[in-house]
Scaffold this motif. Structure first.
Motif, PDB file in Angstrom:
ATOM      1  N   THR A 102       0.897  -1.525  -0.370  1.00  0.00           N
ATOM      2  CA  THR A 102      -0.445   0.022   0.336  1.00  0.00           C
ATOM      3  C   THR A 102       1.127   0.794  -0.159  1.00  0.00           C
ATOM      4  OG1 THR A 102      -0.149   0.537   2.519  1.00  0.00           O
ATOM      5  CG2 THR A 102      -1.551  -1.604   1.269  1.00  0.00           C
ATOM      6  N   GLN A 103       1.821   1.145   0.547  1.00  0.00           N
ATOM      7  CA  GLN A 103       3.190   2.269   0.360  1.00  0.00           C
ATOM      8  C   GLN A 103       4.241   2.247  -0.708  1.00  0.00           C
ATOM      9  OE1 GLN A 103       2.860   4.830   2.313  1.00  0.00           O
ATOM     10  NE2 GLN A 103       0.280   4.346   2.578  1.00  0.00           N
ATOM     11  N   VAL A 104       4.576   2.012  -1.900  1.00  0.00           N
ATOM     12  CA  VAL A 104       5.037   2.009  -2.622  1.00  0.00           C
ATOM     13  C   VAL A 104       4.480   3.063  -4.045  1.00  0.00           C
ATOM     14  CG1 VAL A 104       3.077   0.523  -4.144  1.00  0.00           C
ATOM     15  CG2 VAL A 104       6.323  -0.349  -5.091  1.00  0.00           C
ATOM     16  N   GLY A 105       6.435   3.449  -5.120  1.00  0.00           N
ATOM     17  CA  GLY A 105       5.780   5.107  -5.733  1.00  0.00           C
ATOM     18  C   GLY A 105       5.543   3.776  -7.154  1.00  0.00           C
ATOM     19  N   PRO A 106       6.283   4.684  -7.464  1.00  0.00           N
ATOM     20  CA  PRO A 106       5.732   3.923  -9.571  1.00  0.00           C
ATOM     21  C   PRO A 106       7.286   3.424  -9.663  1.00  0.00           C
ATOM     22  CG  PRO A 106       7.207   6.138  -9.183  1.00  0.00           C
ATOM     23  CD  PRO A 106       6.829   5.972  -7.764  1.00  0.00           C
ATOM     24  N   LEU A 107       6.907   2.205 -10.735  1.00  0.00           N
ATOM     25  CA  LEU A 107       7.349   1.286 -10.777  1.00  0.00           C
ATOM     26  C   LEU A 107       8.844   1.734 -11.548  1.00  0.00           C
ATOM     27  CD1 LEU A 107       6.339  -2.250 -12.292  1.00  0.00           C
ATOM     28  CD2 LEU A 107       8.919  -1.999 -12.947  1.00  0.00           C
ATOM     29  N   VAL A 108       9.994   1.992 -11.283  1.00  0.00           N
ATOM     30  CA  VAL A 108      11.685   2.403 -12.085  1.00  0.00           C
ATOM     31  C   VAL A 108      12.075   1.288 -13.088  1.00  0.00           C
ATOM     32  CG1 VAL A 108      13.550   3.843 -11.574  1.00  0.00           C
ATOM     33  CG2 VAL A 108      11.354   4.141  -9.765  1.00  0.00           C
ATOM     34  N   LEU A 129      -2.915  -6.466  -4.801  1.00  0.00           N
ATOM     35  CA  LEU A 129      -3.186  -5.307  -4.309  1.00  0.00           C
ATOM     36  C   LEU A 129      -1.356  -5.085  -5.018  1.00  0.00           C
ATOM     37  CD1 LEU A 129      -2.339  -5.089   0.005  1.00  0.00           C
ATOM     38  CD2 LEU A 129      -4.533  -5.005  -1.204  1.00  0.00           C
ATOM     39  N   LEU A 130      -0.604  -5.664  -5.128  1.00  0.00           N
ATOM     40  CA  LEU A 130       0.333  -4.962  -6.531  1.00  0.00           C
ATOM     41  C   LEU A 130      -0.084  -4.724  -8.518  1.00  0.00           C
ATOM     42  CD1 LEU A 130       4.052  -5.753  -4.930  1.00  0.00           C
ATOM     43  CD2 LEU A 130       2.595  -4.064  -5.053  1.00  0.00           C
TER      44      LEU A 130
END
Length: 227
Positions: A102-108, A129-130
């Motif tokens: 729930t606390q993940v930024g953009p996929l880099v 969730l992902l």
């Protein structure tokens, strides 16, 4: 295109680490990247042998049962396995292992690796969730079984493989309760949320790499489609 994979600990580390599988799996991912420069993968790693071994030790020492402490031990095993998978992915994976979906930024980078979050469900739920977060329409669940069966084929010789099944029928099979170490094709808590948000799950054998290549490439494959 983001492909979310719940990679069972029984594949990465059935007892000890399966080095040959990891070597061949990395090579397969490299082939897919060569074919499609826009492809991205999210791998959510399970606990496998380390989780079972450490949970068994906990219960033996304390006389404890299936409780939150056993669940936390399983979560930590997923994080060890995930750190290994991140490391072998090399430059494809530039972000830290995700432990809170729930606390993940953009996929880099080209690969994002995640582990278990907290007690109450398996890493399958984190994968759902992902998938929701990155707008993937399905989760590929890789384990040591090639398809879902009507019953446990090791115990029931009349068990039949299933190619497609609705969420309602699948959830009737696996129930609604999560138990640490529970051996089901897909976590009941994850199944409930996947059904709610309309995500499809595909169950397939993680070590059948030719079949995985077909699955990743959109060709006919051996497996069970849920939803």
């Amino acid at each position: 295109m983001v492909t979310v994979i719940s990679l069972g600990g029984s594949i990465v580390a059935p007892d000890s680490v399966d080095e040959e599988f990891l070597r061949n799996f990395v090579a397969l991912i490299g082939e897919i990247f060569e074919q499609d420069e826009k492809r991205r993968f999210i791998f959510v790693i399970g606990g496998g042998g380390p989780a079972r071994t450490w949970q068994k030790a906990y219960r033996a020492v304390t006389g404890g049962g299936i409780d939150e402490q056993a669940d936390w031990i399983g979560v930590m095993a997923t994080r060890l396995n995930a750190q290994l998978v991140k490391a072998v992915m090399g430059d494809w994976c530039t972000q830290d292992v995700v432990i809170d979906p729930t606390q993940v930024g953009p996929l880099v980078g080209r690969v994002l690796v995640a582990a278990g979050w907290k007690p109450g469900f398996s890493s399958d739920y984190d994968a759902v969730l992902l998938a929701e977060r990155f707008q993937a329409d399905r989760v590929i669940n890789l384990s040591n079984i090639e398809r879902v069966y009507t019953d446990d084929p090791k115990k029931n010789p009349d068990a039949k493989p299933i190619d497609t099944i609705s969420w309602a029928d699948f959830r009737a099979m696996v129930g609604d309760e999560w138990v640490p170490g529970k051996n089901v094709p897909f976590d009941p808590i994850a199944s409930r949320h996947a059904a709610k948000i309309g995500i499809q799950v595909i169950c397939a054998a993680g070590k059948d790499l030719p079949n995985l290549k077909k699955l990743f490439s959109g060709e006919p494959f051996v497996g069970t489609t849920i939803g």
